[in-house]
Design a protein around this motif. Structure first.
Motif, PDB file in Angstrom:
ATOM      1  N   VAL A  44       0.827  -1.207   0.000  1.00  0.00           N
ATOM      2  CA  VAL A  44       0.000   0.000   0.000  1.00  0.00           C
ATOM      3  C   VAL A  44       0.866   1.264   0.000  1.00  0.00           C
ATOM      4  N   LEU A  45       1.916   1.267   0.825  1.00  0.00           N
ATOM      5  CA  LEU A  45       2.676   2.509   0.998  1.00  0.00           C
ATOM      6  C   LEU A  45       4.060   2.477   0.336  1.00  0.00           C
ATOM      7  N   LEU A  88      -8.963   4.950   2.369  1.00  0.00           N
ATOM      8  CA  LEU A  88      -7.840   4.034   2.601  1.00  0.00           C
ATOM      9  C   LEU A  88      -8.290   2.570   2.491  1.00  0.00           C
ATOM     10  N   TRP A  89      -9.527   2.288   2.882  1.00  0.00           N
ATOM     11  CA  TRP A  89     -10.018   0.909   2.719  1.00  0.00           C
ATOM     12  C   TRP A  89     -10.179   0.563   1.243  1.00  0.00           C
ATOM     13  N   ALA A 126      -3.450   2.019   8.991  1.00  0.00           N
ATOM     14  CA  ALA A 126      -3.119   2.485   7.630  1.00  0.00           C
ATOM     15  C   ALA A 126      -2.995   4.006   7.608  1.00  0.00           C
ATOM     16  N   LEU A 127      -3.899   4.688   8.287  1.00  0.00           N
ATOM     17  CA  LEU A 127      -3.863   6.152   8.310  1.00  0.00           C
ATOM     18  C   LEU A 127      -2.604   6.684   9.002  1.00  0.00           C
ATOM     19  N   THR A 130      -7.453   6.750  -6.396  1.00  0.00           N
ATOM     20  CA  THR A 130      -7.860   5.446  -5.872  1.00  0.00           C
ATOM     21  C   THR A 130      -9.182   5.015  -6.489  1.00  0.00           C
ATOM     22  N   LEU A 131     -10.120   5.954  -6.531  1.00  0.00           N
ATOM     23  CA  LEU A 131     -11.434   5.653  -7.098  1.00  0.00           C
ATOM     24  C   LEU A 131     -11.308   5.196  -8.546  1.00  0.00           C
ATOM     25  N   ASN A 132     -10.511   5.921  -9.307  1.00  0.00           N
ATOM     26  CA  ASN A 132     -10.364   5.570 -10.724  1.00  0.00           C
ATOM     27  C   ASN A 132      -9.862   4.147 -10.887  1.00  0.00           C
TER      28      ASN A 132
END
Lengths: 600, 600
Positions: free
Chosen positions: B17-18, B536-537, B362-363, B474-476
């Motif tokens: 993720v990071l 983040l989820w 995660a945050l 992220t949405l895309n």
């Protein structure tokens, strides 16, 4: 001002909202009037303030000790117990001929409210005793009644309910404690019970355990459970003590809060010599126990409400006296700080608390009034209706206050912030004490399945109909008041959503899809709680306008304004949340149901 | 399996993720690679498990004692401190030439996660020391750095932050501790500080207090506050100790949890002989302190997350091993009970916990990565963007985990029910420990005003724009994946609502109606938290699909399924709540604002 209950609030609930005086028209209560009610309320308040409140923190800091032989509690607990017993409150609800006061449940509940706010741990002993005595009174033989009730009412004996076992909590059908019939008609009990509150102590001469056990050869599951009286000391019919029975304290459990009440592990029949006496018929124990449990569930609701109420009053007092910061619009560092009660976010936290705890108390008292009508109304239909409605509401009475009471306490700590987190202020203990209430006498999960899987549909949905009729009556009245109309309309909108949700759930159950219909039962329990408390807030607002809008007194006007604002808060802020809940419920969201254990 | 953090989860967050390895391209971190990261992570896990976890309960049960002269802590705390110091973790983030490891903040935060989960109280001492050292490093004079940093990094000295006074909590502008310039350039400090964590102890040779005080004649309010180093023992430039400074422990405060960390009332200059050394320029103390405070706020978020995480893993373990009851559809009392993890409502409680704590972790790690880019990116624009975004997110990083972490712990207790309420199981302590996190380093109320009144609009709303660009990316990606599309669409709908709300709030502020716009700031803070964690989820779900959907390993597949289900839970169940919040915010609901103090 009382630290326990706002006097005007209690008076308003009892005499305006719930019309306690009307109860005196029932035969059972005809010797009473507002004067006798107020006298016993005053007595309760005094005993609670003088003998329960002062050692609340001390009992928390000095837990009961077990040296392997005896339990020792701090002496104040016994003193409080004695004052409680001497007041006659242990038998207050019983008939005159049994030494009681024939006090309505409503007034009795209000008396209990003082003790729960003052010291829930010490109050646990008399409350459990009252509940156990009620079971013996309702289902015991004459001999059992003669032997045990008088010493219990006099405060010589206490009572407990012994259901849970180390491997059996919510699933009572699996319990394994055994009962074997003896030649003399008594039983030998053998097994271990756990989390038994008041299971041992040094306060009373004797302890009367009501024990669930399985008679040898009984059917499996819940249909093979019987209820027994198992005294710590064998007891002669004249109430004098005989030998020690074979009930041993295996150990004390150490809890987060409620530390003043012993929580015990008890061994019954370690030496195969534990005598027990069957109550009523064999294999019907669970139904008898449910009488006690239903009372206890309302009692737990009251505990949740009143520990919440105590925290609310403490945090309000702090907020009114703690200067800190300035209003958002004031940028002058030379100006005097304001008291934090003036900050909008602190008002939010206080208003939420007020709406939770006053709403919860109203609900508990409402339930108590249903008990009165159910038990004492000469109108058979009315009595039956009250019973059905009470049955429906019991999971809500247990759950809403026990969930929102702790939330109120959480907010009380937040109002005090750093100070609230220390043991130097009472809100810290409230937070710990109240955390028990969503657990004992059936967790939320259990209550939610009881509500959605059973109570909603019993008697062909009669309970629902009765509830809706009462809600509608409140709505009709509120819609006609200029000041309440917008709020009543909002509530009405939420009510439609609620009823649509109920219909969708009912259909799914009718289709035999229990697993899907019940998957999100906890969401439904919360939704139902919000609707019920929202209704009671509307009712309170309606009655407050009726009562106080013409008053010239400042006190009446601020009381009215406070009730209206809290009603507005609860309906707009809290009941408004049900639309999202309805969406989850009516879409039969499977997120939780389809989760697999190994995916965690 | 680790009791502290799910290894696969941490690995996934850091490397998928990071993209922690990408950080090694920055000059500062170029000597690092995954091997060195994993080595320090492993070391942290080992020290946390061997020297912090074992005395977590003991330190809770045996609080530090003050005999009027000295404070005594249990010996395990000092031992843990020494192991921590020897590992080099106290200076891990500093440059090689200062004795550090040049460790990225991201990896450092992950190391800290182990300690917070294992024993937040004992972890408090090194974490405060690191934060204090960072302030001295950033703003201190060379002499101050030479004198204090080496002994702090070596674990000989600890550090504290001394802001709060008995009458001054959130409103720092009102603080009254005085500083008077002496001929030698040092200051005499006089005043009382309260709630100072680690303010005295028997662990280190010396304690370096960073004290906010007002120099005589300074402007009123926040513009007249300066920051001072006030050591417990005067210190020679070679780090050896001189005389005792005039800092006295007035007493210990007794908290609900975090009991292993001393919470102190300190008297500075009771004998008019307390020496302090000005850090940086006069009257700029608050801005220096905010460097420490911003770090501390992220640290508080991490505490909330990891105490929550610990409770989640404990309750999961219990649920997997506790047989009780049967499924809703099974009515055979002879069938074997199932483990409670199989009950849908228990899954709900575990899924909620998982979504809160893994999302919160995660945050916190995301924030740490922003620190790295801000501090070390060679691309100036990128560094500046990271700084702006971090600034915006800090109130959320502080608040979401510290509010939802305790909620996770509440659910953990509920999963264990009666057992969870006893001190025999660790979830009870988690619940008490975690209750501090919504309070210290700025309450929710303060954070919400900071967010809505300031952070949202700083730099012409640049922070918002940066956040939205990342959310949109992220949405895309998620919208293009078959498995994620429906969930991404749901999130998108919520995002529109969120953005409309932000616009409405912004307009109201522009119209100068600050009071109305900020009245429900706490609701906005929660809404923002849900949007950020929801994002983040979605990101985690997206990355998990990318990483594991082709894998043949069962472990990978269950990990992926768990992440997808938790993402679904969080977005459907939690983010779905924002519509009601948006309604309250965009209607500028005045229920709380118009409540009057006397109406309560």
């Amino acid at each position: 001002m009382s630290k326990l209950v706002t006097p005007k609030d209690l008076e308003f609930l009892l005499y305006q909202v719930l019309d306690a005086e009307q109860l005196t028209r029932l035969d059972n209560y005809r010797d009473h009037d507002r004067t006798t009610f107020d006298a016993i309320l005053k007595t309760s308040e005094r005993i609670a303030e003088d003998f329960f409140l002062p050692h609340n923190a001390k009992a928390d800091q000095h837990e009961p000790q077990f040296d392997g032989d005896k339990v020792t509690t701090i002496p104040e607990v016994k003193q409080a117990w004695q004052h409680f017993a001497e007041s006659g409150l242990l038998s207050a609800r019983h008939r005159y001929e049994d030494g009681g006061m024939q006090l309505p449940s409503l007034i009795h509940m209000a008396c209990n409210a003082y003790f729960m706010a003052a010291n829930p741990s010490t109050a646990g002993y008399p409350f459990l005793t009252t509940a156990a005595a009620n079971v013996i009174h309702a289902f015991g033989s004459d001999e059992q009644k003669n032997t045990f009730l008088a010493p219990m009412f006099a405060g010589r004996f206490s009572g407990t309910m012994a259901l849970t076992e180390p491997d059996v909590g919510s699933s009572l059908g699996d319990l394994t404690t055994k009962a074997t019939l003896q030649d003399d008609g008594s039983y030998r009990i053998k097994g271990q019970k756990m989390y038994i509150s008041g299971g041992d102590q040094d306060i009373t001469e004797n302890i009367v355990h009501l024990v669930l056990a399985r008679i040898e050869g009984a059917p499996v599951g819940v249909k093979g459970i019987s209820l027994f009286i198992v005294p710590k000391f064998l007891t002669h019919t004249d109430g004098t003590l005989g030998e020690r029975n074979d009930v041993k304290l295996a150990g004390l459990l150490h809890k987060m809060g409620y530390r003043g009440t012993t929580s015990t592990v008890l061994n019954f029949g370690e030496d195969d010599n534990c005598q027990g006496y069957l109550i009523g018929e064999a294999n019907k124990g669970l139904s008898y126990m449910f009488k006690m449990m239903n009372e206890a569930r309302i009692g737990v609701g009251l505990g949740g409400a009143m520990i919440g109420y105590r925290g609310y009053l403490e945090s309000l007092d702090y907020a009114r006296n703690r200067p800190q910061g300035r209003s958002v619009s004031n940028r002058d560092p030379l100006s005097k700080p304001i008291n934090i009660v003036e900050h909008t976010d602190v008002k939010r936290m206080l208003l939420a608390q007020k709406s939770y705890v006053e709403g919860s108390l109203a609900l508990c008292l409402y339930a108590a009034r249903l008990v009165d009508v159910q038990e004492s109304s000469q109108d058979k239909q009315q009595a039956e209706d009250a019973a059905v409605l009470l049955d429906l509401l019991t999971p809500v009475v247990k759950s809403f206050p026990s969930y929102y009471g702790p939330r109120a306490n959480d907010l009380a700590i937040q109002v005090l912030a750093g100070a609230g987190y220390t043991r130097e202020y009472p809100v810290e203990q409230c937070y710990r004490d109240n955390r028990l209430n969503p657990i004992h006498e059936g967790t939320h999960g259990i209550q939610s399945l009881d509500l959605l899987g059973r109570k909603m549909w019993q008697h062909n949905g009669k309970g629902q109909q009765l509830l809706m009729a009462r809600v509608q009556a409140t709505l009709n009245s509120a819609l006609q008041r200029e000041e309440l109309k917008p709020l009543a309309q909002q509530y009405q909108k939420h009510l439609t959503t609620f009823m649509q949700t109920v219909m969708a759930l009912g259909q799914k159950l009718q289709q035999g899809e229990a697993q899907l219909a019940l998957a999100n039962s906890a969401v439904f329990l919360d939704m139902m709680g919000k609707m019920v408390i929202g209704w009671l807030w509307l009712e309170m607002a309606d009655k407050a306008i009726q009562q106080f809008s013409d008053s010239q007194s400042d006190e009446d006007q601020t009381f009215l304004a406070g009730k209206l604002q809290a009603a507005q808060y609860f309906i707009r802020w809290e009941v408004g949340e049900i639309h999202h809940q309805a969406q989850l419920l009516t879409s039969f969201d499977e997120t939780c149901l389809s989760m697999k254990a190994e995916w965690f």
